[in-house]
Write a protein that holds these residues in place. Structure first.
Motif, PDB file in Angstrom:
ATOM      1  N   GLY A 226       0.792  -1.229   0.000  1.00  0.00           N
ATOM      2  CA  GLY A 226       0.000   0.000   0.000  1.00  0.00           C
ATOM      3  C   GLY A 226       0.825   1.280   0.000  1.00  0.00           C
ATOM      4  O   GLY A 226       0.290   2.377  -0.171  1.00  0.00           O
ATOM      5  N   GLU A 227       2.134   1.156   0.200  1.00  0.00           N
ATOM      6  CA  GLU A 227       2.994   2.350   0.264  1.00  0.00           C
ATOM      7  C   GLU A 227       3.873   2.506  -0.979  1.00  0.00           C
ATOM      8  O   GLU A 227       4.734   3.384  -1.023  1.00  0.00           O
ATOM      9  CB  GLU A 227       3.915   2.261   1.494  1.00  0.00           C
ATOM     10  CG  GLU A 227       3.177   2.297   2.825  1.00  0.00           C
ATOM     11  CD  GLU A 227       4.138   2.119   3.997  1.00  0.00           C
ATOM     12  OE1 GLU A 227       5.362   2.246   3.802  1.00  0.00           O
ATOM     13  OE2 GLU A 227       3.664   1.837   5.111  1.00  0.00           O
ATOM     14  N   ARG A 228       3.684   1.638  -1.950  1.00  0.00           N
ATOM     15  CA  ARG A 228       4.569   1.689  -3.126  1.00  0.00           C
ATOM     16  C   ARG A 228       4.119   2.750  -4.125  1.00  0.00           C
ATOM     17  O   ARG A 228       2.929   2.991  -4.289  1.00  0.00           O
ATOM     18  CB  ARG A 228       4.605   0.313  -3.809  1.00  0.00           C
ATOM     19  CG  ARG A 228       5.296  -0.727  -2.942  1.00  0.00           C
ATOM     20  CD  ARG A 228       5.298  -2.107  -3.593  1.00  0.00           C
ATOM     21  NE  ARG A 228       5.496  -3.124  -2.554  1.00  0.00           N
ATOM     22  CZ  ARG A 228       5.098  -4.385  -2.630  1.00  0.00           C
ATOM     23  NH1 ARG A 228       4.484  -4.820  -3.719  1.00  0.00           N
ATOM     24  NH2 ARG A 228       5.308  -5.223  -1.637  1.00  0.00           N
ATOM     25  N   HIS A 229       5.106   3.395  -4.754  1.00  0.00           N
ATOM     26  CA  HIS A 229       4.815   4.448  -5.739  1.00  0.00           C
ATOM     27  C   HIS A 229       5.749   4.300  -6.929  1.00  0.00           C
ATOM     28  O   HIS A 229       6.961   4.145  -6.740  1.00  0.00           O
ATOM     29  CB  HIS A 229       5.019   5.835  -5.118  1.00  0.00           C
ATOM     30  CG  HIS A 229       4.071   6.144  -4.008  1.00  0.00           C
ATOM     31  ND1 HIS A 229       2.832   6.705  -4.211  1.00  0.00           N
ATOM     32  CD2 HIS A 229       4.179   5.942  -2.671  1.00  0.00           C
ATOM     33  CE1 HIS A 229       2.211   6.843  -3.045  1.00  0.00           C
ATOM     34  NE2 HIS A 229       3.010   6.386  -2.086  1.00  0.00           N
TER      35      HIS A 229
ATOM     36  N   GLU B 157       3.994  10.857  -1.560  1.00  0.00           N
ATOM     37  CA  GLU B 157       4.424   9.474  -1.280  1.00  0.00           C
ATOM     38  C   GLU B 157       4.513   9.182   0.217  1.00  0.00           C
ATOM     39  O   GLU B 157       4.976   8.123   0.614  1.00  0.00           O
ATOM     40  CB  GLU B 157       5.804   9.222  -1.908  1.00  0.00           C
ATOM     41  CG  GLU B 157       5.841   9.288  -3.415  1.00  0.00           C
ATOM     42  CD  GLU B 157       7.263   9.124  -3.965  1.00  0.00           C
ATOM     43  OE1 GLU B 157       8.165   8.708  -3.209  1.00  0.00           O
ATOM     44  OE2 GLU B 157       7.479   9.443  -5.137  1.00  0.00           O
TER      45      GLU B 157
ATOM     46  N   HIS C  17       3.450   8.258   4.042  1.00  0.00           N
ATOM     47  CA  HIS C  17       2.442   7.402   4.681  1.00  0.00           C
ATOM     48  C   HIS C  17       2.678   7.383   6.179  1.00  0.00           C
ATOM     49  O   HIS C  17       3.816   7.202   6.634  1.00  0.00           O
ATOM     50  CB  HIS C  17       2.555   5.965   4.151  1.00  0.00           C
ATOM     51  CG  HIS C  17       2.236   5.839   2.693  1.00  0.00           C
ATOM     52  ND1 HIS C  17       0.958   5.649   2.219  1.00  0.00           N
ATOM     53  CD2 HIS C  17       3.029   5.902   1.592  1.00  0.00           C
ATOM     54  CE1 HIS C  17       0.981   5.590   0.895  1.00  0.00           C
ATOM     55  NE2 HIS C  17       2.225   5.747   0.493  1.00  0.00           N
TER      56      HIS C  17
ATOM     57  N   SER D 102       1.926   5.041   8.103  1.00  0.00           N
ATOM     58  CA  SER D 102       2.412   3.701   8.446  1.00  0.00           C
ATOM     59  C   SER D 102       3.938   3.618   8.312  1.00  0.00           C
ATOM     60  O   SER D 102       4.606   2.946   9.106  1.00  0.00           O
ATOM     61  CB  SER D 102       1.741   2.654   7.560  1.00  0.00           C
ATOM     62  OG  SER D 102       1.781   3.063   6.194  1.00  0.00           O
ATOM     63  N   ALA D 103       4.491   4.320   7.324  1.00  0.00           N
ATOM     64  CA  ALA D 103       5.948   4.324   7.142  1.00  0.00           C
ATOM     65  C   ALA D 103       6.617   5.109   8.271  1.00  0.00           C
ATOM     66  O   ALA D 103       7.632   4.684   8.831  1.00  0.00           O
ATOM     67  CB  ALA D 103       6.313   4.929   5.792  1.00  0.00           C
TER      68      ALA D 103
ATOM     69  N   ARG E 276       6.617   2.943  11.320  1.00  0.00           N
ATOM     70  CA  ARG E 276       7.594   1.851  11.195  1.00  0.00           C
ATOM     71  C   ARG E 276       9.019   2.367  11.389  1.00  0.00           C
ATOM     72  O   ARG E 276       9.835   1.763  12.076  1.00  0.00           O
ATOM     73  CB  ARG E 276       7.435   1.192   9.821  1.00  0.00           C
ATOM     74  CG  ARG E 276       8.125  -0.137   9.683  1.00  0.00           C
ATOM     75  CD  ARG E 276       7.750  -0.834   8.365  1.00  0.00           C
ATOM     76  NE  ARG E 276       8.005  -0.009   7.199  1.00  0.00           N
ATOM     77  CZ  ARG E 276       7.060   0.492   6.412  1.00  0.00           C
ATOM     78  NH1 ARG E 276       5.788   0.248   6.642  1.00  0.00           N
ATOM     79  NH2 ARG E 276       7.379   1.249   5.374  1.00  0.00           N
TER      80      ARG E 276
END
Lengths: 223, 223
Positions: free
Chosen positions: A126-129, B127, B129, B131-132, B135
């Motif tokens: 879900g975090e890929r771009h 880009e 997130h 969540s990133a 983490r």
């Protein structure tokens, strides 16, 4: 001869391979070693954690001295066995300065290679771009051009005309790139370096077993 | 005394600071130096690019020998001035092994700190997130606990009871964390280390000028 040393390693890992090349170059064969599987999660086993609490390979011990950082092991071995086998750090200051520069500069190459090769592994779906993938590839291309230039200016090795600590540290990463499909046409000096050292005894003896007869990877084919 | 050396540096950059501490410890004052501004883009100036083609600081020259990698410079200086000033790498093998381990292991601390401190700078807005961010913060917390443990087991320095190359390399990164608001309560051993070495002459003399009287940063306050 090197019975007081233990290396737990994984096939294809550049840091593990560096240590194996250094041990060969210093004529330190016969050490205790065990090939572990990343796929089976063996790098998180008790056996590894006791030496390397990060649960990473390599895990290396010389007597009761533990060093798990591959470049640290190389410096340690060169210092301990200065007059044995290949002299990895020359007495000449000019050479030493260049070697130290490249040994630490390889971090940039590792970081930029990893951000492309491991993108899907490091970044949750879900975090890929696409924009990030493109930027990472451009950064790797720029980085590779620098190393292509370094090899253009030297004579078959990373620094000058002798095999040094810089080769011990950088070669596994260069081989890794070609294993993952880097174009030999677009990076001719890197390819020449890769193929030129392939049969050097220390490198041949420690070639990653899982790479032999492995199907060609294509991860880096468009870099 | 060190008139044949030139250092172009930026205030607050841990790699630049390492070199300055090493030079002080080896009694190599009086080198040519120039403070440049990252904000004004001076690290991309012709003056820097001529020494460091990556357009990064530090840019360092000793005579006609160029080394821009900060740890490389520290090794080079220790080797060239082995018997001058502080002995940064001991003859004792046990100490040397531990120091080499920490000198290279600091990369993990740098990487995990940077991914938190520079997240908005490194990742374009579209880009990003949560969540990133979460983490990255968790990874930094886990990393800091390791270093807290190392300091728990030593005696005021990164390795053992003497100031070594490990401190030259690690201290600027620890100071950087506290500059960015790391909690002294949650990381008491790191805080003790940070404050304990603050007045060491080599560190005091090279303290980042832009940090003096700077307002407290809060980037890392919840780590």
């Amino acid at each position: 001869m090197a019975k007081d040393m233990t290396l737990l390693w994984g096939s294809g890992s550049p840091p593990c391979w560096r240590i194996m090349i250094a041990l060969e170059e210093k004529n330190l064969q016969g050490y205790n070693q065990k090939l572990l599987s990343f796929e089976k999660g063996e790098h998180k086993s008790k056996e590894v954690m006791e030496i390397n609490p990060r649960g990473q390979l390599p895990a290396f011990k010389c007597g009761d001295k533990i060093i798990n950082e591959s470049c640290g092991v190389c410096f340690f071995l060169e210092c301990k066995y200065k007059t044995q086998g290949t002299k990895l750090i020359p007495d000449c200051e000019v050479g030493r300065a260049q070697i130290l520069q490249r040994v630490f500069e390889v971090n940039a190459l590792v970081e930029k290679s990893s951000s492309v090769i491991y993108y899907n592994w490091m970044v949750p779906e879900g975090e890929r771009h696409d924009s990030a993938v493109k930027r990472n590839k451009e950064a790797l291309t720029a980085e590779l051009k620098l190393w292509e230039g370094y090899l253009q200016a030297s004579s078959g090795f990373i620094v000058g005309k002798d095999f040094t600590l810089a080769d011990v540290v950088v070669y596994p990463n260069v081989a890794y790139l070609f294993h993952y499909g880097l174009s030999e046409q677009r990076y001719p000096k890197l390819a020449e370096y890769y193929k030129g050292l392939m049969n050097r005894p220390s490198i041949k003896a420690s070639w990653p077993p899982t790479w032999k007869n492995a199907p060609k990877q294509e991860t880096l084919k468009d870099i």
